[in-house]
Scaffold this motif. Structure first.
Motif, PDB file in Angstrom:
ATOM      1  N   VAL A 233       0.837  -1.199   0.000  1.00  0.00           N
ATOM      2  CA  VAL A 233       0.000   0.000   0.000  1.00  0.00           C
ATOM      3  C   VAL A 233       0.874   1.253   0.000  1.00  0.00           C
ATOM      4  N   GLY A 234       1.992   1.195   0.734  1.00  0.00           N
ATOM      5  CA  GLY A 234       2.909   2.339   0.791  1.00  0.00           C
ATOM      6  C   GLY A 234       3.538   2.655  -0.550  1.00  0.00           C
ATOM      7  N   ASP A 235       3.735   1.643  -1.385  1.00  0.00           N
ATOM      8  CA  ASP A 235       4.258   1.876  -2.735  1.00  0.00           C
ATOM      9  C   ASP A 235       3.159   2.377  -3.669  1.00  0.00           C
ATOM     10  N   ILE A 236       1.938   1.933  -3.438  1.00  0.00           N
ATOM     11  CA  ILE A 236       0.815   2.411  -4.254  1.00  0.00           C
ATOM     12  C   ILE A 236       0.524   3.874  -3.935  1.00  0.00           C
ATOM     13  N   PHE A 237       0.509   4.182  -2.627  1.00  0.00           N
ATOM     14  CA  PHE A 237       0.244   5.551  -2.174  1.00  0.00           C
ATOM     15  C   PHE A 237       1.509   6.087  -1.500  1.00  0.00           C
ATOM     16  N   LYS A 238       2.371   6.691  -2.285  1.00  0.00           N
ATOM     17  CA  LYS A 238       3.663   7.154  -1.780  1.00  0.00           C
ATOM     18  C   LYS A 238       3.517   8.201  -0.668  1.00  0.00           C
ATOM     19  N   ASN A 239       2.446   8.982  -0.728  1.00  0.00           N
ATOM     20  CA  ASN A 239       2.268  10.077   0.230  1.00  0.00           C
ATOM     21  C   ASN A 239       1.244   9.763   1.314  1.00  0.00           C
ATOM     22  N   PHE A 240       0.883   8.500   1.444  1.00  0.00           N
ATOM     23  CA  PHE A 240      -0.012   8.112   2.524  1.00  0.00           C
ATOM     24  C   PHE A 240       0.746   8.242   3.839  1.00  0.00           C
ATOM     25  N   ASN A 241       0.320   9.187   4.690  1.00  0.00           N
ATOM     26  CA  ASN A 241       1.085   9.445   5.910  1.00  0.00           C
ATOM     27  C   ASN A 241       0.234   9.702   7.147  1.00  0.00           C
ATOM     28  N   LEU A 242      -1.052   9.319   7.102  1.00  0.00           N
ATOM     29  CA  LEU A 242      -1.858   9.469   8.304  1.00  0.00           C
ATOM     30  C   LEU A 242      -3.061   8.521   8.250  1.00  0.00           C
ATOM     31  N   PHE A 243      -3.170   7.676   9.273  1.00  0.00           N
ATOM     32  CA  PHE A 243      -4.287   6.741   9.381  1.00  0.00           C
ATOM     33  C   PHE A 243      -5.156   7.175  10.557  1.00  0.00           C
ATOM     34  N   ILE A 244      -6.439   7.372  10.318  1.00  0.00           N
ATOM     35  CA  ILE A 244      -7.376   7.806  11.356  1.00  0.00           C
ATOM     36  C   ILE A 244      -8.372   6.678  11.589  1.00  0.00           C
ATOM     37  N   TYR A 245      -8.567   6.307  12.843  1.00  0.00           N
ATOM     38  CA  TYR A 245      -9.423   5.162  13.130  1.00  0.00           C
ATOM     39  C   TYR A 245     -10.189   5.373  14.426  1.00  0.00           C
ATOM     40  N   GLY A 246     -11.176   4.536  14.631  1.00  0.00           N
ATOM     41  CA  GLY A 246     -11.935   4.514  15.870  1.00  0.00           C
ATOM     42  C   GLY A 246     -12.701   3.217  15.947  1.00  0.00           C
ATOM     43  N   GLY A 247     -13.347   2.988  17.077  1.00  0.00           N
ATOM     44  CA  GLY A 247     -14.199   1.821  17.213  1.00  0.00           C
ATOM     45  C   GLY A 247     -13.537   0.633  17.874  1.00  0.00           C
ATOM     46  N   VAL A 248     -12.281   0.356  17.529  1.00  0.00           N
ATOM     47  CA  VAL A 248     -11.552  -0.764  18.134  1.00  0.00           C
ATOM     48  C   VAL A 248     -10.095  -0.369  18.336  1.00  0.00           C
ATOM     49  N   LEU A 270      -9.877   8.040  17.354  1.00  0.00           N
ATOM     50  CA  LEU A 270     -11.077   8.803  17.683  1.00  0.00           C
ATOM     51  C   LEU A 270     -11.999   7.941  18.542  1.00  0.00           C
ATOM     52  N   PHE A 271     -12.843   8.598  19.340  1.00  0.00           N
ATOM     53  CA  PHE A 271     -13.850   7.889  20.132  1.00  0.00           C
ATOM     54  C   PHE A 271     -15.218   8.521  19.853  1.00  0.00           C
ATOM     55  N   PRO A 272     -15.774   8.246  18.661  1.00  0.00           N
ATOM     56  CA  PRO A 272     -17.114   8.734  18.344  1.00  0.00           C
ATOM     57  C   PRO A 272     -18.147   7.637  18.530  1.00  0.00           C
ATOM     58  N   ALA A 273     -19.378   8.033  18.699  1.00  0.00           N
ATOM     59  CA  ALA A 273     -20.508   7.108  18.745  1.00  0.00           C
ATOM     60  C   ALA A 273     -21.733   7.869  18.287  1.00  0.00           C
ATOM     61  N   SER A 274     -22.798   7.162  17.993  1.00  0.00           N
ATOM     62  CA  SER A 274     -24.032   7.838  17.607  1.00  0.00           C
ATOM     63  C   SER A 274     -24.498   8.781  18.710  1.00  0.00           C
ATOM     64  N   GLU A 275     -24.210   8.421  19.958  1.00  0.00           N
ATOM     65  CA  GLU A 275     -24.668   9.217  21.106  1.00  0.00           C
ATOM     66  C   GLU A 275     -23.836  10.472  21.340  1.00  0.00           C
ATOM     67  N   GLY A 276     -22.663  10.572  20.715  1.00  0.00           N
ATOM     68  CA  GLY A 276     -21.823  11.755  20.895  1.00  0.00           C
ATOM     69  C   GLY A 276     -20.395  11.465  20.496  1.00  0.00           C
ATOM     70  N   PHE A 277     -19.638  12.521  20.313  1.00  0.00           N
ATOM     71  CA  PHE A 277     -18.199  12.389  20.029  1.00  0.00           C
ATOM     72  C   PHE A 277     -17.484  12.715  21.328  1.00  0.00           C
ATOM     73  N   PHE A 278     -16.881  11.721  21.953  1.00  0.00           N
ATOM     74  CA  PHE A 278     -16.426  11.853  23.333  1.00  0.00           C
ATOM     75  C   PHE A 278     -14.956  12.254  23.494  1.00  0.00           C
ATOM     76  N   ALA A 279     -14.104  11.772  22.614  1.00  0.00           N
ATOM     77  CA  ALA A 279     -12.674  12.003  22.838  1.00  0.00           C
ATOM     78  C   ALA A 279     -11.902  11.763  21.543  1.00  0.00           C
ATOM     79  N   TYR A 280     -10.709  12.326  21.482  1.00  0.00           N
ATOM     80  CA  TYR A 280      -9.805  12.042  20.368  1.00  0.00           C
ATOM     81  C   TYR A 280      -8.360  12.125  20.841  1.00  0.00           C
ATOM     82  N   GLN A 281      -7.499  11.491  20.104  1.00  0.00           N
ATOM     83  CA  GLN A 281      -6.069  11.513  20.407  1.00  0.00           C
ATOM     84  C   GLN A 281      -5.522  12.879  20.027  1.00  0.00           C
ATOM     85  N   ASP A 282      -5.066  13.619  21.026  1.00  0.00           N
ATOM     86  CA  ASP A 282      -4.585  14.984  20.770  1.00  0.00           C
ATOM     87  C   ASP A 282      -3.069  15.079  20.749  1.00  0.00           C
ATOM     88  N   SER A 283      -2.398  13.940  20.976  1.00  0.00           N
ATOM     89  CA  SER A 283      -0.932  13.970  21.012  1.00  0.00           C
ATOM     90  C   SER A 283      -0.354  12.650  20.526  1.00  0.00           C
TER      91      SER A 283
END
Length: 496
Positions: A233-248, A270-283
């Motif tokens: 994937v890194g060779d396909i997307f040479k400038n891929f430099n940030l993965f954002i995830y949540g849920g698990v 990230l820590f989102p849910a249908s009930e609200g967006f509670f927290a995210y990684q800030d560092s």
């Protein structure tokens, strides 16, 4: 540096300074949030029923508003769904986020004009926190992909409804629309496997910089990219430099991701849910996710060990301690009051307040009083994999109460990307970590109530087949890490 990336840096600095005001005044901020929520909802049916006008303190709130889950709040929610106004929150919701409950059937979580902006700004601010800390912003000039649910919305009594991620897709800022993939047409494909193939075709020749989604489904996308192109994937997307995830938790997937990508890519949780967006990684330097205390949500915390006791104490933000497993209780500007979302958290920092998601209050194993939680099994498998070439695609754990011979045990269903040379040795490492973390489990092993855990290998694609068989393949659906019964285990035994 482009004008857009320069603007992102300036905006990131502004948001950082703005956040410091509530970060440095957490208790006062949360008190103001509670009073504001009560005032706004005072004339609603729920507010009148619970005498909001008389509530001045948190103790008053506790005395008048009990903890409820969806079923407990359902009589009110059903009225909202039927089109009644001023029930849980002033007016009517803008949307319903439709989710599937294990006991409630379809669940309709209200999203209001007051709550909806926070779902958008929190995700944006997570990226801006990364920009502020690292100084990296050039990804805003390239393509971004968000693996999410279909943006096609239904309507119920004049209120639109759909998956949260599909609703949020309608709020992507105009300045990101040209960069965003997949296309609306592709995003509307309902069948997940067909959708992933279409996304591969649409993105494979693009200059991707950000990829976002639940790790298990992003992995499926990556695997199909690698098969199609015959390179990482890194060779396909040479400038891929940030993965954002949540849920698990990402850590069990990290080794497999790095193998598919061909290198390590920075990530934001990230820590989102249908009930609200509670927290995210800030560092990128500190552990945990920044709990959002000024986002229209009032938080309470109940110790998980006390949760099922009558009159268990409800702690506010100023009363929490490090390392304690708390059930997260929320009251929100979408009209959820004393609402148990089912997630458990632990604080890893109190200045500022940062959390890790430790599991689900209903997802644990305590068939013999061991009360093993999600965070413990994830830590155990991470530690067992550390320093090895072992890759785990997916796993779940269940108790085996009536084995054909010997004592009961915990059975780990694991789909390996790269298998351990000695399965028994790998199992022993997991066992040692789990016993170190959980004294109850250790006592049961020492006391010969349980035998040591056993691993059952799941064939490649086995978990995807299971999720497909229950109609939850892709999107925002997540596999429970552990269960106190063998419902999932039994299905996996059949499929494999």
């Amino acid at each position: 540096m482009s004008l857009k990336s320069f603007g992102a840096k300036v905006f990131a600095s502004i948001i950082h300074k703005k956040n410091q005001k509530w970060i440095n005044n957490p208790v006062e901020t949360q008190h103001k949030v509670l009073l504001s929520l009560l005032k706004t909802a005072g004339q609603t049916s729920f507010g009148k029923d619970h005498h909001f006008s008389e509530i001045k303190t948190h103790s008053d709130f506790v005395n008048r508003v009990p903890i409820r889950d969806y079923e407990g709040l359902r009589p009110y929610i059903d009225r909202v769904v039927e089109g009644e106004a001023n029930v849980l929150w002033k007016g009517k919701p803008l949307y319903f986020a439709k989710t599937s409950g294990t006991t409630s059937g379809a669940k309709y979580i209200p999203l209001t004009k007051e709550s909806m902006p926070y779902h958008i700004s929190a995700a944006r601010n997570a990226i801006l926190a990364y920009v502020h800390e690292t100084g990296i912003a050039d990804f805003v000039d390239r393509k971004m992909i968000f693996l999410q649910g279909s943006p096609i919305l239904e309507e119920k009594n004049g209120i639109k409804l759909g998956r949260l991620s599909g609703i949020v897709a309608h709020f992507v800022p105009a300045y990101l629309q040209k960069n965003r993939l997949p296309s609306l047409k592709t995003n509307c494909i309902e069948d997940w496997e067909t959708k992933v193939d279409a996304i591969v075709e649409e993105t494979v020749h693009q200059d991707m910089s950000i990829i976002s989604g639940i790790p298990s489904w992003v992995q499926m996308y990556f695997e199909r990219l690698v098969v199609r192109e015959g390179k990482s994937v890194g060779d396909i997307f040479k400038n891929f430099n940030l993965f954002i995830y949540g849920g698990v938790n990402y850590e069990p997937y990290r080794a497999k991701f790095e193998q598919l990508i061909g290198r390590r890519v920075p990530s934001i949780e990230l820590f989102p849910a249908s009930e609200g967006f509670f927290a995210y990684q800030d560092s990128q330097k500190e552990k945990g996710l920044l709990l959002l205390l000024d986002a229209g949500i009032f938080y309470e915390f109940v110790k998980a060990e006390d949760f099922f006791n009558e009159n268990a104490k409800r702690y506010t933000i100023g009363e929490v301690e490090l390392g304690v497993n708390y059930v997260l209780i929320i009251s929100t500007n979408a009209g959820l009051w004393g609402y148990n979302i089912g997630d458990t958290v632990q604080f890893v920092n109190l200045k500022p307040y940062r959390i890790v998601v430790s599991g689900r209050i209903k997802h644990f194993i305590s068939a013999f009083g061991e009360h093993v939680i999600g965070k413990e099994v994830e830590t155990a498998i991470e530690e067992a994999m550390r320093g090895t070439t072992i890759q785990v695609n997916e796993f779940t754990v269940a108790p085996q109460i009536t084995p054909s011979e010997g004592l009961p045990y915990h059975e780990w269903f694991i789909e390996f990307g790269s298998e351990p040379e000695h399965l028994e040795s790998f199992a022993l490492k997991i066992e040692q970590s789990l016993r170190k973390q959980n004294s109850y489990y250790d006592d049961l092993i020492v006391g010969k109530v349980l035998q040591t855990l056993k691993i059952r290998k799941v064939t490649k694609g086995g978990f995807q087949n299971y999720m497909k068989s229950i109609g939850k393949l892709g999107g925002q659906n997540k596999l429970p890490r552990l269960s106190n019964d063998r419902n999932i285990a039994s299905e996996l035994e059949i499929i494999n």
